[in-house]
Design a protein around this motif. Structure first.
Motif, short mmCIF file in Angstrom:
data_model
loop_
_atom_site.label_atom_id
_atom_site.label_comp_id
_atom_site.label_asym_id
_atom_site.label_seq_id
_atom_site.Cartn_x
_atom_site.Cartn_y
_atom_site.Cartn_z
N ILE A 36 -40.13 4.41 61.73
CA ILE A 36 -39.11 3.74 62.53
C ILE A 36 -37.89 4.64 62.65
N LEU A 37 -37.20 4.49 63.76
CA LEU A 37 -35.86 5.06 63.92
C LEU A 37 -34.88 3.92 63.66
N VAL A 38 -34.00 4.11 62.67
CA VAL A 38 -33.06 3.06 62.29
C VAL A 38 -31.64 3.52 62.61
N ARG A 39 -30.86 2.64 63.18
CA ARG A 39 -29.43 2.88 63.26
C ARG A 39 -28.80 2.24 62.02
N ILE A 40 -28.20 3.07 61.17
CA ILE A 40 -27.67 2.56 59.90
C ILE A 40 -26.30 1.93 60.13
N ASP A 41 -26.15 0.69 59.69
CA ASP A 41 -24.89 -0.02 59.89
C ASP A 41 -24.01 -0.02 58.63
N ALA A 71 -29.15 6.74 49.52
CA ALA A 71 -28.32 5.54 49.42
C ALA A 71 -29.11 4.35 49.94
N GLY A 72 -28.86 3.20 49.37
CA GLY A 72 -29.37 1.96 49.94
C GLY A 72 -28.59 1.64 51.22
N THR A 73 -29.28 1.15 52.23
CA THR A 73 -28.64 0.95 53.53
C THR A 73 -29.27 -0.24 54.25
N VAL A 74 -28.52 -0.78 55.21
CA VAL A 74 -29.10 -1.74 56.15
C VAL A 74 -28.79 -1.28 57.56
N GLY A 75 -29.69 -1.58 58.48
CA GLY A 75 -29.47 -1.16 59.85
C GLY A 75 -30.46 -1.84 60.78
N GLY A 88 -34.95 -3.98 67.36
CA GLY A 88 -34.10 -5.16 67.18
C GLY A 88 -34.21 -5.80 65.81
N ASP A 89 -35.25 -5.45 65.06
CA ASP A 89 -35.34 -5.94 63.67
C ASP A 89 -34.23 -5.32 62.84
N PHE A 90 -33.72 -6.09 61.89
CA PHE A 90 -32.79 -5.52 60.92
C PHE A 90 -33.54 -5.27 59.61
N VAL A 91 -33.23 -4.14 59.01
CA VAL A 91 -34.04 -3.72 57.85
C VAL A 91 -33.17 -3.16 56.73
N TYR A 92 -33.72 -3.27 55.53
CA TYR A 92 -33.12 -2.64 54.34
C TYR A 92 -34.03 -1.51 53.88
N GLY A 93 -33.42 -0.42 53.45
CA GLY A 93 -34.19 0.68 52.86
C GLY A 93 -33.25 1.75 52.36
N HIS A 94 -33.82 2.73 51.68
CA HIS A 94 -33.02 3.86 51.21
C HIS A 94 -32.98 4.91 52.31
N VAL A 111 -34.41 -7.88 56.93
CA VAL A 111 -33.37 -8.81 56.49
C VAL A 111 -32.93 -9.62 57.71
N ASP A 112 -32.34 -10.78 57.44
CA ASP A 112 -32.02 -11.70 58.54
C ASP A 112 -30.51 -11.88 58.66
N PRO A 113 -29.89 -11.25 59.67
CA PRO A 113 -28.42 -11.32 59.79
C PRO A 113 -27.92 -12.71 60.20
N SER A 114 -28.84 -13.62 60.52
CA SER A 114 -28.38 -14.97 60.85
C SER A 114 -28.18 -15.79 59.58
N LEU A 115 -28.76 -15.35 58.48
CA LEU A 115 -28.62 -16.08 57.21
C LEU A 115 -27.41 -15.62 56.41
N ALA A 116 -27.06 -14.34 56.55
CA ALA A 116 -25.94 -13.78 55.79
C ALA A 116 -25.46 -12.54 56.51
N PRO A 117 -24.17 -12.23 56.38
CA PRO A 117 -23.68 -10.99 56.99
C PRO A 117 -24.50 -9.81 56.46
N LEU A 118 -24.73 -8.86 57.35
CA LEU A 118 -25.63 -7.76 57.04
C LEU A 118 -25.30 -7.04 55.73
#
Lengths: 337, 337
Positions: A36-41, A71-75, A88-94, A111-118
């Protein structure tokens, strides 16, 4: 896609400096199979990162010279060759200290950004939360009415440790630096007591706040504070060694706990933990913690710094005790519309 | 009855010297209710005695200035006002460093000199044996095929720890001072390896003798050797803190284990033990150990020094590593026919 990255340029001696990093711009590669190509947020800043910068055997391979800092990241997923992950999926990974990453989907989870802030998936719902959960419950094993002390109490792990110990019916005392943090622990998180290690004698503070001694000590800092607590432990006390941030930038040998024979006198135990060992049970833990969050028993606090370029200084906030809550870096994406 | 006694005259700073003792002769008092007059035959010399000479909180009250020095002892009942004890019974108790004692029978128990030489009840059949048994089995919990390292290996506790670990199917490596002791561990007690800390680098020795790392470390000595072993422990290793004889005569602070973060990296545990906690199970342990002795799997070695007047120098043998096996003082009774 243009990608700004922090690479480890050299191994630090003592505290990391700007010279240990090179901040480069490269082009993201094309995707291979199941990538996957992830945009890290958001990038998680953790004390453990200091250890990853050292050479030598540890619980995980060191980051190589010239490699992107781990580093641990979400994006957000921008492209995918894995049918299990969609744009469009949001994901956690190193994914590392960079703007974008092309990575194998192994070890990546959604991860689900509708349940908690990213950014919360890097804190209470992420590795620090898991570290706290398994460390205090499985290794600390606090019983109702016992006294639990936690150092680094206003940090990502410490805040969760203390709140879980409160849920378990313990007297909870936090050790943190500064009046603001101590007030927060008591007034916002419901700790029973706090010790401001920057402005008072920790031994005296322990005597005041722990009149019945210490049954469980969750240690994030090591050094003198660990030694101070060792003088106050009870029979069959449990000391959870989660970290020793006071020692990570040492150029001299680590300060071992001179008072470790208190373990003998009190038939006490000191035990090290690493969160990854509990991976099989993350799901169960996340579910229980989510319940506590919804019931208002477990509060989250994040300390967000903006701008990828600020990574080196932001990392140092951890070692100077300047962060207040879970420290995360919000990544900017100047090339996006 | 004329009674020679060693009283604690002053608290030592560093190693005890002759000046810390007064060697006096008093008259034994008349017996009160449920008391016995004991002729002491053997006095146990133990590292823990150094701690009893210090002031301050520990797992047991310090010996007071002017009091008879505390010691585990065996002897023969000469008079009794307790129907449970008769003249001619042999008994174990903390009767102190003296020729005779008039004591309450509380905590006194009988021993049988027809089953084992009397001094053995101060060694493998006494507190050192119990310390080894519960420390290695309950806290060390060695599993077949694991590597167990013990320091002070040729001492009262170490010899028993190693032999029990062999019975449990472990690879056993002893750390001791001098070639004679190392040879004895391997040739007489069946240890798999030995490291002579007086004549070789302990880290190199550990590398040689523990090719698969260390799963259980039973520590009697503390100091540099504990730190050396910490660099070689395995995932989920157990470190049993039984003592730290290298540190007991320090005038500077105890050397804490600088490498304690190896506990974190390896999710290992360090736990203190005190034998008295297992008092309820001494009987069961003694029975099992007696069985091993009869089967030839558990050998005893005592180091007997004669003459009560030699107590101060004999005690120092422990701290200089000059004893070989369980160190006991054989008490002379010059006034008896």
């Amino acid at each position: 896609m243009q990608n700004r990255q922090y690479l480890l340029a050299s191994r630090p001696v003592g505290a990391p400096t700007k010279d240990n990093w090179s901040f480069v711009t490269t082009e993201t590669p094309a995707l291979g199979e199941r990538e996957i190509l992830v945009r890290i947020d958001y990038i998680s800043l953790d004390p453990a990162m200091r250890g990853w910068m050292n050479d030598g055997k540890s619980y995980i391979e060191p980051v190589g010279i010239g490699e992107v800092m781990r580093a641990g990241t979400v994006g957000e997923v921008l492209e995918s060759t894995d049918p299990n992950f969609a744009k469009g999926d949001f994901v956690y990974g190193h994914f590392g200290v960079q703007e974008y990453a092309v990575v194998s989907t192994k070890g990546v989870h959604k991860v689900d950004p509708s349940l908690a802030p990213l950014q919360r998936y890097l804190g209470v719902l992420g590795m620090p939360g898991m570290t706290a959960y398994f460390g205090i419950l499985d290794t600390g094993n606090p019983q109702e009415g016992e006294t639990v002390v936690v150092s680094g109490a206003a940090g990502a792990v410490g805040t969760v440790v203390g709140q879980i110990a409160k849920i378990k019916g313990c007297r909870v005392v936090g050790i943190a630096g500064g009046q603001d943090k101590c007030d927060y622990l008591i007034n916002e998180l419901g700790f029973d007591g706090a010790i401001d290690y920057k402005n008072e004698d920790v031994k005296k503070g322990l005597k005041r706040e722990c009149p019945n001694g210490v049954d469980v000590y969750f240690d994030n800092v090591g050094g003198e504070i660990l030694d101070d607590v060792l003088t106050r432990i009870n029979f069959k006390a449990r000391i959870v060694i989660c970290g020793a941030i006071s020692q990570y930038n040492n150029t001299t040998p680590v300060k071992g706990p001179s008072n470790y024979l208190s373990l003998l006198v009190n038939r006490a135990r000191m035990e090290g933990i690493v969160v990854f060992d509990n991976a099989a049970n993350y799901g169960k833990a996340a579910q229980e913690m989510a319940g506590w969050i919804m019931q208002g028993k477990l509060k989250a606090k994040e300390h967000v710094v903006e701008g990828l370029e600020n990574f080196p200084e932001t990392l140092m906030m951890l070692f100077n005790g300047d962060n207040f809550g879970k420290l995360v870096l919000k990544v900017d994406h100047p090339n996006e519309a």
